[in-house]
Write an enzyme that holds these catalytic residues in place. Structure first.
Site, short mmCIF file in Angstrom:
data_model
loop_
_atom_site.label_atom_id
_atom_site.label_comp_id
_atom_site.label_asym_id
_atom_site.label_seq_id
_atom_site.Cartn_x
_atom_site.Cartn_y
_atom_site.Cartn_z
N ASN A 55 0.86 -1.18 0.00
CA ASN A 55 0.00 0.00 0.00
C ASN A 55 0.90 1.24 0.00
OD1 ASN A 55 -1.97 1.95 0.38
ND2 ASN A 55 -2.35 1.44 2.51
N LYS A 69 -0.02 4.28 0.02
CA LYS A 69 -0.65 5.41 0.71
C LYS A 69 -0.46 6.69 -0.12
CE LYS A 69 -0.35 3.16 5.19
NZ LYS A 69 -0.16 3.30 6.64
N HIS A 74 -9.57 0.25 5.18
CA HIS A 74 -8.25 0.43 5.80
C HIS A 74 -8.40 1.29 7.05
CE1 HIS A 74 -4.11 1.82 6.39
NE2 HIS A 74 -3.76 0.71 5.76
N GLU A 104 -4.63 -5.63 10.92
CA GLU A 104 -3.65 -4.59 11.24
C GLU A 104 -4.06 -3.84 12.51
OE1 GLU A 104 -1.64 -2.66 7.45
OE2 GLU A 104 -3.75 -2.20 7.48
N ILE A 106 0.59 0.26 13.12
CA ILE A 106 0.79 0.70 11.73
C ILE A 106 1.84 1.81 11.68
CG2 ILE A 106 -0.29 1.82 9.74
CD1 ILE A 106 -2.86 0.35 10.45
N ALA A 156 3.45 -1.17 3.93
CA ALA A 156 3.42 0.19 3.38
C ALA A 156 4.78 0.84 3.56
CB ALA A 156 2.31 1.01 4.04
N SER A 157 4.95 1.59 4.65
CA SER A 157 6.18 2.36 4.85
C SER A 157 7.44 1.50 4.88
CB SER A 157 6.08 3.19 6.14
OG SER A 157 5.89 2.35 7.26
#
Length: 218
Positions: free
Chosen positions: A5, A7, A88, A136, A141, A197-198
């Site tokens: 993801n 984002k 999400h 999650e 997160i 993601a990150s």
């Protein structure tokens, strides 16, 4: 299933998303791992013709036609988008909307990934038979603290909850995954893939980190 993801991170803004997706295509082919990428909504068209699956980060329960500013799954399919994340933690929607959107994506033969915050939600939404449930815990997160290490029992219980609801839906593990070790641990606990993601997008070397994750999956 290896879902990234993006984002709205600046690291993949503009043309950088093309390089990011091409890196994922190379890693997917090399290790024979299924990779799907959810770019920022306005960049979907830039990479929609990719050899890997492109997902929306969110879709709306709205109709085709005179509806301004909504993300419509039918039009996404026409643009070769494979499916979408739903609910999400940074874009939560109502139970009613989740149900409608899972059914809509089923009708369109598109991938549905319903994001949940705990085991109770995993059990509840697995009954809708989405393709994936991604668990999650919101507090982890982007923390760099993997759920597979901080709350391993959460993955185990969620995997059991999803399996008890139906035999079609698979569990993805998300939140704080930053290393291949985190990926391996999640698999051991019952996860059939990851949602990250990150940990990927903000890495200095995309090729290196995607390779590390892919190796851990195979």
């Amino acid at each position: 299933m290896f879902v990234i993801n993006c984002k709205n991170y600046e690291e993949i803004s503009g043309e950088k998303i093309v390089k990011f997706v091409k890196t994922a295509e190379k890693i997917s082919k090399k290790f024979k791992v299924k990779i799907a990428i959810a770019p920022p909504q306005h960049l979907i068209g830039v990479v929609a013709n990719s050899s890997i699956q492109i997902l929306a980060q969110h879709i709306d329960d709205s109709k085709i036609g005179s509806t301004t500013g909504f993300i419509i799954p039918e039009l996404l399919k026409n643009s070769k988008v494979s499916g979408s994340l739903i609910n999400h933690s940074e874009h939560r929607i109502s139970s009613k909307e989740i149900k409608k959107l899972v059914l809509k994506l089923k009708e369109l033969k598109m991938i549905s990934i319903v994001c949940v915050k705990d085991v109770a939600e995993a059990k509840k939404y697995a009954k809708l038979e989405p393709d994936y449930i991604a668990i999650e815990p919101p507090e982890l997160i982007g923390s760099g603290k993997a759920v597979s290490k901080e709350k391993p029992e959460l993955i185990t219980k969620a995997a059991m909850a999803v399996k008890s609801a139906n035999n079609k839906t698979k569990l993805l593990c998300g939140a704080g995954i930053v290393s291949g070790e985190d990926v391996s641990k999640a698999s051991e606990l019952g996860s059939k893939g990851i949602l990250v993601a990150s940990g990927i997008v903000k890495a200095k070397n995309w090729d290196k980190i995607m390779t590390e994750f892919a190796k851990s999956m195979v």
